[in-house]
Design an enzyme around this catalytic site. Sequence first.
Site, PDB file in Angstrom:
ATOM      1  N   THR A 129       0.811  -1.221   0.000  1.00 39.89           N
ATOM      2  CA  THR A 129       0.000   0.000   0.000  1.00 39.89           C
ATOM      3  C   THR A 129       0.846   1.273   0.000  1.00 39.89           C
ATOM      4  O   THR A 129       1.888   1.333   0.649  1.00 39.89           O
ATOM      5  CB  THR A 129      -0.916  -0.008   1.237  1.00 39.89           C
ATOM      6  OG1 THR A 129      -1.653  -1.218   1.209  1.00 39.89           O
ATOM      7  CG2 THR A 129      -1.872   1.171   1.240  1.00 39.89           C
ATOM      8  N   SER A 135      -6.089   0.263  -3.063  1.00 38.65           N
ATOM      9  CA  SER A 135      -6.967  -0.632  -3.821  1.00 38.65           C
ATOM     10  C   SER A 135      -6.505  -0.763  -5.266  1.00 38.65           C
ATOM     11  O   SER A 135      -6.508  -1.852  -5.841  1.00 38.65           O
ATOM     12  CB  SER A 135      -8.399  -0.090  -3.821  1.00 38.65           C
ATOM     13  OG  SER A 135      -8.866   0.053  -2.508  1.00 38.65           O
ATOM     14  N   ARG A 253      -7.109 -14.216   1.644  1.00 38.24           N
ATOM     15  CA  ARG A 253      -8.434 -13.623   1.862  1.00 38.24           C
ATOM     16  C   ARG A 253      -9.295 -14.519   2.774  1.00 38.24           C
ATOM     17  O   ARG A 253     -10.004 -14.037   3.642  1.00 38.24           O
ATOM     18  CB  ARG A 253      -9.104 -13.529   0.491  1.00 38.24           C
ATOM     19  CG  ARG A 253     -10.142 -12.532   0.364  1.00 38.24           C
ATOM     20  CD  ARG A 253     -10.304 -12.141  -1.093  1.00 38.24           C
ATOM     21  NE  ARG A 253      -9.306 -11.161  -1.476  1.00 38.24           N
ATOM     22  CZ  ARG A 253      -8.972 -10.891  -2.731  1.00 38.24           C
ATOM     23  NH1 ARG A 253      -9.532 -11.542  -3.728  1.00 38.24           N
ATOM     24  NH2 ARG A 253      -8.077  -9.971  -2.979  1.00 38.24           N
ATOM     25  N   ILE A 342     -25.520  -4.508  24.089  1.00 41.49           N
ATOM     26  CA  ILE A 342     -25.968  -5.433  25.144  1.00 41.49           C
ATOM     27  C   ILE A 342     -25.198  -5.169  26.433  1.00 41.49           C
ATOM     28  O   ILE A 342     -25.758  -5.141  27.521  1.00 41.49           O
ATOM     29  CB  ILE A 342     -25.819  -6.896  24.661  1.00 41.49           C
ATOM     30  CG1 ILE A 342     -26.846  -7.159  23.551  1.00 41.49           C
ATOM     31  CG2 ILE A 342     -25.988  -7.884  25.823  1.00 41.49           C
ATOM     32  CD1 ILE A 342     -26.742  -8.502  22.895  1.00 41.49           C
ATOM     33  N   GLY A 344     -23.744  -2.353  27.209  1.00 37.59           N
ATOM     34  CA  GLY A 344     -24.197  -1.037  27.671  1.00 37.59           C
ATOM     35  C   GLY A 344     -23.094  -0.166  28.261  1.00 37.59           C
ATOM     36  O   GLY A 344     -22.011  -0.063  27.691  1.00 37.59           O
ATOM     37  N   GLU A 368      -6.290  -6.143   2.959  1.00 36.06           N
ATOM     38  CA  GLU A 368      -6.253  -7.200   1.937  1.00 36.06           C
ATOM     39  C   GLU A 368      -7.475  -7.184   1.016  1.00 36.06           C
ATOM     40  O   GLU A 368      -8.082  -8.221   0.764  1.00 36.06           O
ATOM     41  CB  GLU A 368      -6.029  -8.567   2.598  1.00 36.06           C
ATOM     42  CG  GLU A 368      -4.641  -8.605   3.249  1.00 36.06           C
ATOM     43  CD  GLU A 368      -4.284  -9.938   3.855  1.00 36.06           C
ATOM     44  OE1 GLU A 368      -4.584 -10.969   3.241  1.00 36.06           O
ATOM     45  OE2 GLU A 368      -3.699  -9.926   4.957  1.00 36.06           O
TER      46      GLU A 368
HETATM   47  C1  FAD Z   1      -4.674  -2.050  10.165  1.00 44.02           C
HETATM   48  C2  FAD Z   1      -4.161  -2.069   8.764  1.00 44.02           C
HETATM   49  C3  FAD Z   1      -3.072  -2.864   8.427  1.00 44.02           C
HETATM   50  C4  FAD Z   1      -2.566  -2.877   7.117  1.00 44.02           C
HETATM   51  N1  FAD Z   1      -1.459  -3.630   6.838  1.00 44.02           N
HETATM   52  C5  FAD Z   1      -0.905  -3.562   5.599  1.00 44.02           C
HETATM   53  C6  FAD Z   1       0.320  -4.248   5.285  1.00 44.02           C
HETATM   54  O1  FAD Z   1       0.890  -4.933   6.133  1.00 44.02           O
HETATM   55  N2  FAD Z   1       0.830  -4.122   4.041  1.00 44.02           N
HETATM   56  C7  FAD Z   1       0.232  -3.382   3.073  1.00 44.02           C
HETATM   57  O2  FAD Z   1       0.735  -3.322   1.972  1.00 44.02           O
HETATM   58  N3  FAD Z   1      -0.933  -2.710   3.330  1.00 44.02           N
HETATM   59  C8  FAD Z   1      -1.498  -2.775   4.568  1.00 44.02           C
HETATM   60  N4  FAD Z   1      -2.665  -2.079   4.851  1.00 44.02           N
HETATM   61  C9  FAD Z   1      -3.278  -1.252   3.814  1.00 44.02           C
HETATM   62  C10 FAD Z   1      -4.541  -1.836   3.217  1.00 44.02           C
HETATM   63  O3  FAD Z   1      -4.239  -2.943   2.450  1.00 44.02           O
HETATM   64  C11 FAD Z   1      -5.210  -0.699   2.410  1.00 44.02           C
HETATM   65  O4  FAD Z   1      -5.655   0.251   3.339  1.00 44.02           O
HETATM   66  C12 FAD Z   1      -6.348  -1.180   1.561  1.00 44.02           C
HETATM   67  O5  FAD Z   1      -5.890  -1.964   0.517  1.00 44.02           O
HETATM   68  C13 FAD Z   1      -7.159  -0.031   0.970  1.00 44.02           C
HETATM   69  O6  FAD Z   1      -6.343   0.914   0.359  1.00 44.02           O
HETATM   70  P1  FAD Z   1      -6.460   2.461   0.769  1.00 44.02           P
HETATM   71  O7  FAD Z   1      -6.414   2.528   2.222  1.00 44.02           O
HETATM   72  O8  FAD Z   1      -5.435   3.214   0.035  1.00 44.02           O
HETATM   73  O9  FAD Z   1      -7.888   2.881   0.300  1.00 44.02           O
HETATM   74  P2  FAD Z   1      -8.295   3.370  -1.170  1.00 44.02           P
HETATM   75  O10 FAD Z   1      -7.796   2.419  -2.161  1.00 44.02           O
HETATM   76  O11 FAD Z   1      -7.936   4.792  -1.302  1.00 44.02           O
HETATM   77  O12 FAD Z   1      -9.856   3.234  -1.084  1.00 44.02           O
HETATM   78  C14 FAD Z   1     -10.659   4.200  -0.436  1.00 44.02           C
HETATM   79  C15 FAD Z   1     -12.102   3.758  -0.532  1.00 44.02           C
HETATM   80  O13 FAD Z   1     -12.480   3.692  -1.892  1.00 44.02           O
HETATM   81  C16 FAD Z   1     -13.044   2.433  -2.183  1.00 44.02           C
HETATM   82  N5  FAD Z   1     -12.772   2.101  -3.576  1.00 44.02           N
HETATM   83  C17 FAD Z   1     -11.597   2.093  -4.206  1.00 44.02           C
HETATM   84  N6  FAD Z   1     -11.752   1.723  -5.487  1.00 44.02           N
HETATM   85  C18 FAD Z   1     -13.072   1.498  -5.662  1.00 44.02           C
HETATM   86  C19 FAD Z   1     -13.876   1.094  -6.776  1.00 44.02           C
HETATM   87  N7  FAD Z   1     -13.361   0.828  -7.957  1.00 44.02           N
HETATM   88  N8  FAD Z   1     -15.204   0.967  -6.586  1.00 44.02           N
HETATM   89  C20 FAD Z   1     -15.757   1.215  -5.378  1.00 44.02           C
HETATM   90  N9  FAD Z   1     -15.046   1.602  -4.316  1.00 44.02           N
HETATM   91  C21 FAD Z   1     -13.724   1.743  -4.448  1.00 44.02           C
HETATM   92  C22 FAD Z   1     -12.408   1.509  -1.191  1.00 44.02           C
HETATM   93  O14 FAD Z   1     -13.176   0.367  -0.981  1.00 44.02           O
HETATM   94  C23 FAD Z   1     -12.361   2.385   0.034  1.00 44.02           C
HETATM   95  O15 FAD Z   1     -13.603   2.373   0.644  1.00 44.02           O
HETATM   96  C24 FAD Z   1      -3.183  -2.078   6.136  1.00 44.02           C
HETATM   97  C25 FAD Z   1      -4.305  -1.306   6.460  1.00 44.02           C
HETATM   98  C26 FAD Z   1      -4.793  -1.285   7.760  1.00 44.02           C
HETATM   99  C27 FAD Z   1      -5.989  -0.456   8.098  1.00 44.02           C
END
Ligand code: FAD
Lengths: 387, 366
Positions: A129, A135, A253, A342, A344, A368
Site C-alpha cells: 500500500t 486498492s 483472503r 448489550i 451497555g 487485503e
Molecule cells: C490495520 C491495517 C493494516 C494494514 N497492513 C498492511 C500491510 O501490512 N501491508 C500493506 O501493503 N498494506 C497494509 N494495509 C493497507 C490496506 O491494504 C489498504 O488500506 C487497503 O488496501 C485499501 O487501500 P487504501 O487505504 O489506500 O484505500 P483506497 O484504495 O484509497 O480506497 C478508499 C475507498 O475507496 C473504495 N474504492 C476504491 N476503489 C473502488 C472502486 N473501484 N469501486 C468502489 N469503491 C472503491 C475503497 O473500498 C475504500 O472504501 C493495512 C491497512 C490497515 C488499516
Amino acid sequence: MNNFSAALNAYIEQVREWGQREVRRAGLEADRNGAPLPPDHPYFAAYVDFRRRHPVPADDGAVPEGPAVRMAAINEENAYWDRGMGVAAPGPGLPAPIVTAAGTPEQRERFLGPFRGTDIPRWGSFALTEPSGGSDTAAFRTRATRTDRGYLLNGAKCFIGNAARADWVLVQANLDPEKGRAGQRSFFVERGNRGMTGIKIEKKMGLRAYESVSFILEDCEVPHDNILGGERPERTSKSSAYGATMGTLNTTRVGVAASAVGLARSAYDEALNFATQSGAFKSIRVRDRLEVMYRQLRAAWLMTLRAAWKADNRIPNIVDASMAKVFAAETAQDLASAGMEIVGLEAGAGHHLVEKLFRDAKALNIVEGTGQIQRIIMARNLVGLPR
Amino acid sequence: MQIARHNRHGRLGVDFARGEGDEIIAGTIGRFAADELRPRLREFESARTVSESVRERFAALGFETLDLAEEAGGAGLGLLARVRTNRLLAEADAGAALALDRFAPAIYVIEAFGGVEALKSRQLNLGQSDLRFALVMDPGAGDVAGARVAGQVAWIPAAGADVLVGLGPQGAWLLKQGFAFEPVGGSALHAAGASSVKFDGTPILAWHDPVRAAQALARIRVYYASLIWGVLSDAAGFSRSYALDRVAFGKPIAHHQALAFLIVDMYVAVERLGLLIEDAAVAIDAGEGRAVGAAAAAFVDAIEASRFVGPNGVQILGGHGFMRDFPVEKAMRDCRALGLLAGGCDAAREQAGAALAATISERIAA
Ligand SMILES: Cc1cc2nc3c(=O)[nH]c(=O)nc-3n(C[C@H](O)[C@H](O)[C@H](O)COP(=O)(O)OP(=O)(O)OC[C@H]3O[C@@H](n4cnc5c(N)ncnc54)[C@H](O)[C@@H]3O)c2cc1C
C-alpha cells in the site's frame, strides 16, 4: 462450532489454551498502552517457544484437513483471543507464501531460513500500500531503477505491518512503468537500510497490538540479489511478478475471513456472557439480538469454511473467498456493535473487551482488499461487471 | 402525514423554513464550532476537557440556557433550537459539546418536575458559571419519596459535577452530596471526560411522577440523538469530500457507483434522522401527546443510523480512516458511545412501540 478431525481439534485446543493464558492478556496490554509490545517483550520469546513446541500441522497427512481449512481453523481460534497479537506474532508473515512461491532457492534460504528453528523473535513484512492508494494496485508509484550496484527504490509506503521491527520488508515497486502491472516486482529491503526513512508508527483506532508503519524510500539501494525471483525470473519461477503477490492475496483472503469470524465469535461470547450474568437474557429483545448475532456468525463461518474447502479441493472459489471476506468482516463489525449495546455502559466505560473488539473489527473490511473491492470481484464473476 | 409546526407567523402548519433567528444562531454556533472546537479536536480529546478559554467564549455567546424556559432564566427558544445547536457543535466534536454544556441534559429532569424554583431555595443558582450538573439513569428513582438513594453506573461522559440528578421510570431525585466520580478510560467522547459514578445519599429534592419522568426522558433522548445527528452529519460529509478528492482506478472514488450509492445512502440516513429529531423536538416544544413516542423513535433511529454511517465513514477512507489522523474513526466511536446513554436502545424501542400501540388502541376504541 466445527466438525474437525480429532487431530486438528487437538491442535486448536493447544492454540486455545495458549490464547487464553497469554494472547488475550498481551493484546489488552498493548491496547491499554496504545502501542505494540516492544520486540524484546517476553511475550514474543514465549511465543516462539510455544510455536517450536507446537508447530502448525504440516502437509504430512497427520491432520486430514487440507491446508486452507487448517489455516481457517487456526486463524479463527487465534483471532478469537486477539487479532492484533496474531498479526504481531513473530515470523515471516504474509510474504512467506510469496517468497516460497516466487523466490529463488537462495532467497528462500537467505530470507526464510533464519525463521526456522530459531528461538529469537524475528519478523518479516510486506509493503504494498502507498499513501496515494491501496486498492488500485496498478497505480502504485514506487519505482525501482536498475543501476550497476543494484536497484534504487523511490516512493512511499503506508500502514505496513511489523515493518519497523522486521529483518526485511518485501517492497512492491515498478521496474518498468510502461508495462503497468506487469512491470511490478518485489524487493527485499533489509533492516538498517538508510534509504528507508521517515519511519512513522501510525496511531490507530484499534488493532494497536501490531505496528502499522509508514515510510519513505529515498534512493533506497538494494543489491541485485534482492529482487524477488532473481533478475531473470522466468528462469527460476514463472510466478515471480505481480501474479505471485496477487495469487497469494487470493488465498489469504479466506484467512482474513476466518480471523473476522474469530473476532465476531469473541464479541458474541462477550455479549452472551454479559446477558446471562446480568439477567438481561430474560428480555426477549436481548434474546432476539443474540439469535440474530448467532445466525450471522454461523453463516459467516460456514461461508469461510466452504471457501477454504473449495481451495483445498481445487474447486474455483474466487466468489466464495470474496463473499466470505466481506461477509465475515461485516459480521465482526455488526456483532461487536450489537455486543456494545448489550453490554451497555460497561462498554462505554472503555474497559470491556467488547469495546476493544468494536475498534479492532473495522480494519478487517479494509485490509487485503476492501469490502468494495470484494464486491467488485464478485460482480465481475456473477454478472460480468466490466472492468 | 402532516407535519405540525409553528411557522414563522406562529400558526400551525407545514413549514420547513428556518427563521431569521435560526440562521443567526446557526451562523454564530457554526463559526464557534468551526473556529474553536474543530481545530482542537484531538487536543481536547487528550486533555479530556475543553480549555477554560473556550468554555468562557462559549458562555459569552449566551447559548448555555438557550432552551430553558424564560421563567428559569433561559432564552425560552425551546428544544428545536437546542437540537440544531447541538448538531452544529457535535459536527465539530460531540465530546466538546457535552463538556460545554454544564447543565448536561440533567436540567430537563429538573424542569420537567418543576424544580427550577426549588433549586434557588437550595442555594443552587443556575447563573453561577461553575455550577455543573450530571445525569444518571437510576431505575429505582422515584420509587419511595424521601428515601435514600444508592447505586452506581459504569460510565457517564463527564469528569465531575456539583449536582447529580437521577432519573428512572417512576421519578427522579437530586443529590448535592453523597456521590463520587471516579475517572475511567471511556470508549469515546473523551473531551467531556469519563467517569464511573457511585451514589449513596439523601436527595435534596425527589419526585414521584411517571408522566413527568417520561417527558424528561423524551427531552434527554432527543438531546443525545441530536448529538449523534451532528456526529453522523460530519462523518457523512467528511467522507463525501474525501471521496471527491481521492482518486482510484482513474477517477474520484466517489464516482465509482458502489461508493456513490453508499455516500447517497449515508446522506439519506442523516437527513431522515434530522427530520425525525426536529419533528420530536417540535412535538415536545408544543406539548403534544405524541412527543414521548416521537422522541423514543428518534433516539432509536439515531442508533440505527450510527451503525450504518459510523463504520462506513471509516470505510470510505480505507486504511486512512482507521488512523487517528482523520476524524472519522472518532466519529465511529463517538456515535456508538452516545447511543448507549439515556437508558440505551432497547428501552427506547420498547417505549416507541408502546406509544404506537397506545395510539392504535385509541383508534380501535374510537
Ligand atoms: C490495520 C491495517 C493494516 C494494514 N497492513 C498492511 C500491510 O501490512 N501491508 C500493506 O501493503 N498494506 C497494509 N494495509 C493497507 C490496506 O491494504 C489498504 O488500506 C487497503 O488496501 C485499501 O487501500 P487504501 O487505504 O489506500 O484505500 P483506497 O484504495 O484509497 O480506497 C478508499 C475507498 O475507496 C473504495 N474504492 C476504491 N476503489 C473502488 C472502486 N473501484 N469501486 C468502489 N469503491 C472503491 C475503497 O473500498 C475504500 O472504501 C493495512 C491497512 C490497515 C488499516
